[in-house]
Design a protein around this motif. Structure first.
Motif, PDB file in Angstrom:
ATOM      1  N   TYR A  42      28.814   0.458  94.060  1.00  0.00           N
ATOM      2  CA  TYR A  42      28.121   1.726  94.294  1.00  0.00           C
ATOM      3  C   TYR A  42      28.955   2.986  94.126  1.00  0.00           C
ATOM      4  O   TYR A  42      28.420   4.040  93.771  1.00  0.00           O
ATOM      5  CB  TYR A  42      27.550   1.731  95.726  1.00  0.00           C
ATOM      6  N   TYR A  43      30.254   2.921  94.402  1.00  0.00           N
ATOM      7  CA  TYR A  43      30.994   4.146  94.679  1.00  0.00           C
ATOM      8  C   TYR A  43      31.085   5.097  93.497  1.00  0.00           C
ATOM      9  O   TYR A  43      31.224   6.313  93.677  1.00  0.00           O
ATOM     10  CB  TYR A  43      32.387   3.807  95.213  1.00  0.00           C
ATOM     11  N   LYS A  44      30.998   4.610  92.276  1.00  0.00           N
ATOM     12  CA  LYS A  44      31.049   5.481  91.104  1.00  0.00           C
ATOM     13  C   LYS A  44      29.671   5.950  90.643  1.00  0.00           C
ATOM     14  O   LYS A  44      29.562   6.900  89.858  1.00  0.00           O
ATOM     15  CB  LYS A  44      31.734   4.760  89.939  1.00  0.00           C
ATOM     16  N   SER A  45      28.633   5.298  91.106  1.00  0.00           N
ATOM     17  CA  SER A  45      27.301   5.577  90.572  1.00  0.00           C
ATOM     18  C   SER A  45      26.795   6.987  90.839  1.00  0.00           C
ATOM     19  O   SER A  45      26.170   7.591  89.951  1.00  0.00           O
ATOM     20  CB  SER A  45      26.298   4.549  91.094  1.00  0.00           C
ATOM     21  N   PRO A  46      26.999   7.575  92.039  1.00  0.00           N
ATOM     22  CA  PRO A  46      26.498   8.948  92.210  1.00  0.00           C
ATOM     23  C   PRO A  46      27.080   9.924  91.184  1.00  0.00           C
ATOM     24  O   PRO A  46      26.341  10.725  90.588  1.00  0.00           O
ATOM     25  CB  PRO A  46      26.934   9.288  93.637  1.00  0.00           C
ATOM     26  N   ALA A  47      28.387   9.850  90.933  1.00  0.00           N
ATOM     27  CA  ALA A  47      28.995  10.740  89.939  1.00  0.00           C
ATOM     28  C   ALA A  47      28.500  10.420  88.544  1.00  0.00           C
ATOM     29  O   ALA A  47      28.188  11.322  87.751  1.00  0.00           O
ATOM     30  CB  ALA A  47      30.517  10.628  89.997  1.00  0.00           C
ATOM     31  N   ALA A  48      28.414   9.133  88.211  1.00  0.00           N
ATOM     32  CA  ALA A  48      28.015   8.735  86.867  1.00  0.00           C
ATOM     33  C   ALA A  48      26.576   9.138  86.576  1.00  0.00           C
ATOM     34  O   ALA A  48      26.265   9.698  85.510  1.00  0.00           O
ATOM     35  CB  ALA A  48      28.188   7.228  86.703  1.00  0.00           C
ATOM     36  N   VAL A 259      42.446   7.029  79.659  1.00  0.00           N
ATOM     37  CA  VAL A 259      43.260   7.569  78.567  1.00  0.00           C
ATOM     38  C   VAL A 259      42.355   8.271  77.554  1.00  0.00           C
ATOM     39  O   VAL A 259      42.691   9.360  77.054  1.00  0.00           O
ATOM     40  CB  VAL A 259      44.085   6.462  77.890  1.00  0.00           C
ATOM     41  N   ALA A 260      41.225   7.659  77.242  1.00  0.00           N
ATOM     42  CA  ALA A 260      40.288   8.288  76.313  1.00  0.00           C
ATOM     43  C   ALA A 260      39.843   9.647  76.836  1.00  0.00           C
ATOM     44  O   ALA A 260      39.816  10.644  76.095  1.00  0.00           O
ATOM     45  CB  ALA A 260      39.080   7.371  76.097  1.00  0.00           C
ATOM     46  N   TRP A 261      39.489   9.699  78.109  1.00  0.00           N
ATOM     47  CA  TRP A 261      39.087  10.966  78.733  1.00  0.00           C
ATOM     48  C   TRP A 261      40.240  11.959  78.727  1.00  0.00           C
ATOM     49  O   TRP A 261      40.097  13.102  78.282  1.00  0.00           O
ATOM     50  CB  TRP A 261      38.612  10.685  80.153  1.00  0.00           C
ATOM     51  N   THR A 313      29.981   5.000  81.824  1.00  0.00           N
ATOM     52  CA  THR A 313      28.916   5.990  81.699  1.00  0.00           C
ATOM     53  C   THR A 313      29.443   7.382  82.013  1.00  0.00           C
ATOM     54  O   THR A 313      29.216   8.343  81.261  1.00  0.00           O
ATOM     55  CB  THR A 313      27.760   5.631  82.648  1.00  0.00           C
ATOM     56  N   HIS A 314      30.168   7.483  83.111  1.00  0.00           N
ATOM     57  CA  HIS A 314      30.700   8.773  83.534  1.00  0.00           C
ATOM     58  C   HIS A 314      31.682   9.342  82.523  1.00  0.00           C
ATOM     59  O   HIS A 314      31.576  10.507  82.107  1.00  0.00           O
ATOM     60  CB  HIS A 314      31.365   8.613  84.892  1.00  0.00           C
ATOM     61  N   TRP A 315      32.661   8.527  82.103  1.00  0.00           N
ATOM     62  CA  TRP A 315      33.690   9.064  81.218  1.00  0.00           C
ATOM     63  C   TRP A 315      33.141   9.395  79.843  1.00  0.00           C
ATOM     64  O   TRP A 315      33.589  10.357  79.203  1.00  0.00           O
ATOM     65  CB  TRP A 315      34.872   8.110  81.114  1.00  0.00           C
ATOM     66  N   LEU A 316      32.180   8.625  79.351  1.00  0.00           N
ATOM     67  CA  LEU A 316      31.642   8.946  78.032  1.00  0.00           C
ATOM     68  C   LEU A 316      30.901  10.282  78.033  1.00  0.00           C
ATOM     69  O   LEU A 316      30.939  11.020  77.038  1.00  0.00           O
ATOM     70  CB  LEU A 316      30.740   7.819  77.534  1.00  0.00           C
ATOM     71  N   VAL A 317      30.248  10.603  79.152  1.00  0.00           N
ATOM     72  CA  VAL A 317      29.666  11.949  79.256  1.00  0.00           C
ATOM     73  C   VAL A 317      30.762  13.003  79.202  1.00  0.00           C
ATOM     74  O   VAL A 317      30.667  13.999  78.474  1.00  0.00           O
ATOM     75  CB  VAL A 317      28.853  12.090  80.557  1.00  0.00           C
TER      76      VAL A 317
END
Length: 325
Positions: A42-48, A259-261, A313-317
């Motif tokens: 769950y912990y990353k989903s709100p931001a993503a 690293v990509a981000w 999902t988050h980093w690709l945005v």
């Protein structure tokens, strides 16, 4: 990367992030949960989800996460003494809390963000500017960059500056970066007391957790943009130089998402084609690793699949906002 000449890499990132977010939202139940009982799901989903354009679903997951996992002292745990079934979080205990602070802030839940951040400040190490991943541990690179980013986001510039200074000092003190990068330090300098990849990167070796140096690249660049400090930007470039020294192994692992981000953020700032090439190469691998149904790491345990899908999902945005159209 499944694109043609009419589709930019940035557009491919946006499309992949949308598929990842749709995979997550399709699994949200009436109570805001995924039907799983582990904080790592769950912990990353709100931001993503907030970043990907699904704010209502992000709010529902955050509401569930607060209700199920929050403690009276503003920590988040799966159970007493248990962060997650993922054993990595027994060491990197406070890492999920930073993501929840960032997600709450994105959603305008400033009270939740401030409470989570106040708890994170308890991991500061002896006024050094560095932060430890758990109580009574030495400061390390990813935790310091992560909490520094939360501080920068929430407007605590002194704490963010301290984190940046600690990361710059860690970079300068590396004894042998051609062979390995030490990720932890105490008052005596970088620690080389064991060879765990969570504590030291072996330069250019396969399967290394390169996200440990990706986060400093991005945070230091953002801090330099905020403060105008050329020394901070030089430190970001130094971390990127280490990433560039790692060769193809770094570009062909899911562990290079940060690293990509970071490289994309830095390339936008410096205009250096080496940074742009690093961002492109690592991003293309992330795009190629997405499963047909939109998730990442489909063969892993649930806590890994949900964690990786929300993270990518988050980093690709975020990467899409930095890449050329």
């Amino acid at each position: 990367m499944t694109t043609d000449h009419r589709t930019s890499r940035a557009e491919a990132c946006e499309a992949a992030a949308r598929r990842g977010a749709q995979w997550l939202t399709a699994r949200i139940g009436a109570d805001g949960s995924y039907g799983e009982d582990d904080l790592a799901c769950y912990y990353k989903s709100p931001a993503a989800l907030a970043a990907a354009g699904f704010p209502r679903q992000a709010r529902r997951v955050l509401d569930f996460t607060e209700g199920r996992f929050a403690t009276p002292d503003a920590d988040f745990v799966t159970g007493s003494g248990l962060k997650s079934a993922n054993p990595v979080f027994q060491e990197f205990w406070c890492y999920p809390n930073g993501w929840l602070a960032l997600g709450a802030h994105q959603l305008g839940r400033y009270g939740t963000a401030r409470r989570a951040y106040a708890h994170l400040l308890g991991y500061a190490v002896d006024g050094s500017g560095g932060f430890a991943p758990r109580r009574a541990a030495p400061a390390d690179a990813i935790t310091t960059a992560h909490i520094g980013q939360v501080a920068l986001t929430l407007g605590d510039l002194p704490t963010a500056r301290g984190a940046g200074a600690w990361l710059a000092s860690l970079l300068r003190a590396q004894p042998a970066p051609r062979s390995r990068f030490l990720l932890r330090a105490d008052a005596g300098g970088p620690l080389a007391d064991d060879d765990s990849p969570l504590h030291v990167l072996t330069t250019g070796a396969p399967g290394q957790p390169y996200f440990m140096i990706g986060y400093p690249i991005a945070f230091l660049t953002r801090l330099a943009e905020t403060t105008g400090d050329d020394d901070v930007l030089a430190a970001a470039v130094g971390y990127a130089d280490y990433a560039l020294s790692c060769g193809e192994n770094l570009r062909t692992t899911l562990f290079s998402h940060k690293v990509a981000w970071g490289a994309a953020v830095l390339a936008r700032r410096t205009g250096d084609p080496r940074h742009a090439d690093l961002a492109a190469g690592t991003t293309d691998h992330l795009l190629a690793a997405q499963a047909p149904d939109g998730c990442w790491s489909p063969d892993g345990p649930a806590h890994t699949t949900y964690d990786d899908t929300a993270e990518l999902t988050h980093w690709l945005v975020r990467i899409a906002t930095e890449l050329p159209d």
